[in-house]
Design an enzyme around this catalytic site. Structure first.
Site, PDB file in Angstrom:
ATOM      1  N   ALA A 111      24.810 -22.278 -15.874  1.00  0.00           N
ATOM      2  CA  ALA A 111      25.819 -21.224 -16.022  1.00  0.00           C
ATOM      3  C   ALA A 111      27.175 -21.631 -15.454  1.00  0.00           C
ATOM      4  CB  ALA A 111      25.351 -19.954 -15.306  1.00  0.00           C
ATOM      5  N   TYR A 234      22.453 -16.237   8.648  1.00  0.00           N
ATOM      6  CA  TYR A 234      22.785 -15.676   7.335  1.00  0.00           C
ATOM      7  C   TYR A 234      24.242 -15.208   7.262  1.00  0.00           C
ATOM      8  CZ  TYR A 234      22.343 -13.926   2.718  1.00  0.00           C
ATOM      9  OH  TYR A 234      22.559 -13.768   1.368  1.00  0.00           O
ATOM     10  N   LYS A 243      29.054 -15.336   0.771  1.00  0.00           N
ATOM     11  CA  LYS A 243      28.965 -13.925   0.380  1.00  0.00           C
ATOM     12  C   LYS A 243      30.292 -13.199   0.643  1.00  0.00           C
ATOM     13  CE  LYS A 243      24.853 -13.717  -1.353  1.00  0.00           C
ATOM     14  NZ  LYS A 243      24.765 -13.735  -2.817  1.00  0.00           N
ATOM     15  N   VAL A 273      11.203 -11.008  -0.862  1.00  0.00           N
ATOM     16  CA  VAL A 273      10.683 -12.354  -1.102  1.00  0.00           C
ATOM     17  C   VAL A 273      11.031 -12.735  -2.530  1.00  0.00           C
ATOM     18  CG1 VAL A 273       8.608 -13.778  -1.152  1.00  0.00           C
ATOM     19  CG2 VAL A 273       8.666 -11.721   0.234  1.00  0.00           C
TER      20      VAL A 273
HETATM   21  P1  NAD Z   1      16.118 -15.893  -7.712  1.00  0.00           P
HETATM   22  O1  NAD Z   1      15.925 -17.244  -7.175  1.00  0.00           O
HETATM   23  O2  NAD Z   1      14.938 -14.998  -7.875  1.00  0.00           O
HETATM   24  O3  NAD Z   1      16.873 -15.981  -9.140  1.00  0.00           O
HETATM   25  C1  NAD Z   1      18.006 -16.790  -9.284  1.00  0.00           C
HETATM   26  C2  NAD Z   1      18.426 -16.862 -10.744  1.00  0.00           C
HETATM   27  O4  NAD Z   1      19.549 -17.762 -10.816  1.00  0.00           O
HETATM   28  C3  NAD Z   1      17.351 -17.426 -11.700  1.00  0.00           C
HETATM   29  O5  NAD Z   1      17.399 -16.687 -12.902  1.00  0.00           O
HETATM   30  C4  NAD Z   1      17.831 -18.852 -11.980  1.00  0.00           C
HETATM   31  O6  NAD Z   1      17.454 -19.376 -13.242  1.00  0.00           O
HETATM   32  C5  NAD Z   1      19.333 -18.616 -11.934  1.00  0.00           C
HETATM   33  N1  NAD Z   1      20.095 -19.863 -11.729  1.00  0.00           N
HETATM   34  C6  NAD Z   1      20.100 -20.684 -10.650  1.00  0.00           C
HETATM   35  N2  NAD Z   1      20.975 -21.699 -10.871  1.00  0.00           N
HETATM   36  C7  NAD Z   1      21.512 -21.504 -12.092  1.00  0.00           C
HETATM   37  C8  NAD Z   1      22.466 -22.190 -12.866  1.00  0.00           C
HETATM   38  N3  NAD Z   1      23.077 -23.302 -12.430  1.00  0.00           N
HETATM   39  N4  NAD Z   1      22.749 -21.713 -14.105  1.00  0.00           N
HETATM   40  C9  NAD Z   1      22.147 -20.600 -14.576  1.00  0.00           C
HETATM   41  N5  NAD Z   1      21.261 -19.872 -13.868  1.00  0.00           N
HETATM   42  C10 NAD Z   1      20.956 -20.328 -12.638  1.00  0.00           C
HETATM   43  O7  NAD Z   1      17.231 -15.206  -6.782  1.00  0.00           O
HETATM   44  P2  NAD Z   1      17.396 -13.740  -6.189  1.00  0.00           P
HETATM   45  O8  NAD Z   1      16.767 -13.704  -4.846  1.00  0.00           O
HETATM   46  O9  NAD Z   1      17.099 -12.690  -7.191  1.00  0.00           O
HETATM   47  O10 NAD Z   1      18.973 -13.747  -5.910  1.00  0.00           O
HETATM   48  C11 NAD Z   1      19.924 -13.289  -6.857  1.00  0.00           C
HETATM   49  C12 NAD Z   1      21.162 -12.819  -6.112  1.00  0.00           C
HETATM   50  O11 NAD Z   1      20.811 -11.729  -5.252  1.00  0.00           O
HETATM   51  C13 NAD Z   1      21.762 -13.906  -5.196  1.00  0.00           C
HETATM   52  O12 NAD Z   1      23.159 -13.789  -5.235  1.00  0.00           O
HETATM   53  C14 NAD Z   1      21.228 -13.524  -3.835  1.00  0.00           C
HETATM   54  O13 NAD Z   1      22.036 -13.994  -2.781  1.00  0.00           O
HETATM   55  C15 NAD Z   1      21.268 -11.992  -3.947  1.00  0.00           C
HETATM   56  N6  NAD Z   1      20.423 -11.295  -2.970  1.00  0.00           N
HETATM   57  C16 NAD Z   1      19.126 -11.677  -2.765  1.00  0.00           C
HETATM   58  C17 NAD Z   1      18.368 -11.014  -1.789  1.00  0.00           C
HETATM   59  C18 NAD Z   1      16.932 -11.408  -1.505  1.00  0.00           C
HETATM   60  O14 NAD Z   1      16.416 -11.035  -0.457  1.00  0.00           O
HETATM   61  N7  NAD Z   1      16.283 -12.129  -2.386  1.00  0.00           N
HETATM   62  C19 NAD Z   1      18.924  -9.937  -1.064  1.00  0.00           C
HETATM   63  C20 NAD Z   1      20.233  -9.549  -1.345  1.00  0.00           C
HETATM   64  C21 NAD Z   1      20.989 -10.237  -2.294  1.00  0.00           C
END
Ligand code: NAD
Length: 391
Positions: A111, A234, A243, A273
């Site tokens: 992306a 974090y 962030k 998770v």
């Molecule tokens: P995840 O690892 O479950 O999903 C990440 C997604 O990013 C996947 O669809 C993957 O294919 C895609 N991706 C990664 N590199 C890519 C690239 N170069 N091109 C295209 N797609 C790419 O992650 P998640 O935990 O759902 O996190 C998503 C967002 O939510 C992040 O910004 C994260 O910081 C934020 N977030 C996560 C949490 C948590 O506890 N998991 C809490 C708050 C916020």
């Protein structure tokens, strides 16, 4: 092939196609059992294959009837080679959306690259016209800057001083103390390049320049804050710097969207998770205790519950969303409740390897981690021979 979980260093290298499909269907069932949401009808999800992005895509399609485009970077299955969980999830989503008559397009690739942005622009223009919504949900380890060609790798480190904390290996319940050395200034810069808001801004600019954003367009990116235990690693660490950059970019995007009466939002989500969060020191122990407390108080939510709440209760209610003093939506409100944090702190002070299964929800975490890879889903016969290239 009989497919089983294979886990090394908290990374699961296998995924079960039928289990992933069932996991996607269970999220769809959750949404379909609830009230519809008057949300956007044409939505692009960048990072659509897992975690929050996948859940947001499911809510867009199955609560709001949206046509969706999902961009993700996943290992495609071929012959005897297994695909990644995200590959199967994206394909399963498309199958379910097709069955429900909801247009769905998957784009698999980087992306951050110009090529994938161009492909997406072409698909928006030729297949769905304009976009009403963009969910930006990438969690990535590295990014190639499209302008300079330079590779930036993100690190999860404290800034300024070493960070020592308890952490847990949630796969075997071992608690130990870890020390992480502080990042260099260069590492902070790289992490901001990867996980900050630059690419979100580039996506919006690109789509807006192409005239592909509808009046009232809404875009959302996800942030995290968390408690005092994880602050140094974090929020005050490298990832927190990224962030803060993401949050700042929301302001710039908001200015750019003014002519369209559009809005960019930051949603601060709950700790869950996912493939990404399992890698951060201290965070798995915090999550194990948090899950125990939130489940006992009947406040626990997974990605799909959080995303449904975001759409149904916050973003598309007909009234302006409730935000904090920095304009952010706080889906972490239940996680950060005073009584929840007080109880987690009490458990944190007592926990050790012998008591983690009782004080923390290690089993629940492990089950959730496995489900993200399609394992342990009710109704799936794991003894059955499955073709890896089912999709
Ligand atoms: P995840 O690892 O479950 O999903 C990440 C997604 O990013 C996947 O669809 C993957 O294919 C895609 N991706 C990664 N590199 C890519 C690239 N170069 N091109 C295209 N797609 C790419 O992650 P998640 O935990 O759902 O996190 C998503 C967002 O939510 C992040 O910004 C994260 O910081 C934020 N977030 C996560 C949490 C948590 O506890 N998991 C809490 C708050 C916020």
């Amino acid at each position: 092939m009989i497919i089983e979980p294979r886990i090394r260093n908290n990374i699961c290298t296998t995924a079960h196609p039928l289990g992933c499909a069932e996991q996607v269907r269970s999220q769809i069932r959750y949404v379909k059992a609830r009230e519809a949401v008057a949300g956007p009808k044409r939505v692009l999800v960048v990072g659509s294959s897992n975690g929050y992005g996948l859940a947001a895509r499911i809510v867009s399609a199955f609560a709001s009837g949206a046509a969706t485009i999902g961009v993700a970077y996943e290992r495609q299955s071929s012959g005897n080679r297994l695909g990644s969980a995200g590959w199967y999830n994206n394909e399963a989503f498309r199958t379910e959306a097709d069955g429900a008559g909801l247009p769905a397009f998957n784009i698999n690739g980087d992306a951050f690259s110009e090529e994938i942005k161009s492909q997406t622009v072409d698909i928006v223009r030729s297949r769905i016209g304009t976009l009403d919504g963009l969910i930006y949900s990438i969690a990535a380890p590295r990014r190639i800057d499209p302008q300079t060609g330079r590779i930036h790798s993100s690190v999860i480190k404290p800034v300024g001083a070493p960070f020592t904390s308890l952490t847990v290996d949630f796969l075997n319940g071992d608690i130990r103390t870890v020390t992480t050395q502080p990042a260099t200034e260069e590492e902070v810069g790289h992490t901001v390049k990867v996980m900050g808001g630059e690419d979100w801004l580039l996506w919006v600019d690109r789509l807006q320049e192409a005239g592909l954003l509808s009046h009232g367009f809404t875009t959302v990116a996800f942030s995290y804050i968390g408690p005092a235990f994880t602050r140094a690693i974090y929020r005050d660490g490298t990832i927190g710097a990224a962030k803060r950059d993401l949050e700042d970019k929301a302001g710039i995007i908001n200015d750019a969207l003014q002519p369209l009466d559009g809005r960019a939002w930051i949603s601060v989500n709950k700790a869950l998770v996912t493939r990404a969060s399992a890698m951060i020191p201290a965070v798995p122990l915090y999550i194990a205790l948090l899950y125990r407390v939130m489940k006992s108080k009947k406040l626990h939510e997974g990605c799909i519950q959080q995303m449904y709440r975001l759409y149904h209760d916050v973003l598309f209610t007909g009234s302006p969303p409730m935000v904090d003093d920095r304009g952010r939506i706080r889906l972490d409100d239940w996680e950060m409740r005073e009584d929840v944090q007080r109880e987690v702190r009490r458990l944190w002070e007592r926990v050790e390897t012998g008591s983690i299964s009782e004080l923390g929800d290690i089993e629940g975490m492990k089950a959730e981690f496995l489900r993200h890879h399609g394992f342990g889903m009710p109704g799936v016969d794991y003894s059955r021979d499955v073709a890896p290239d089912l999709y």
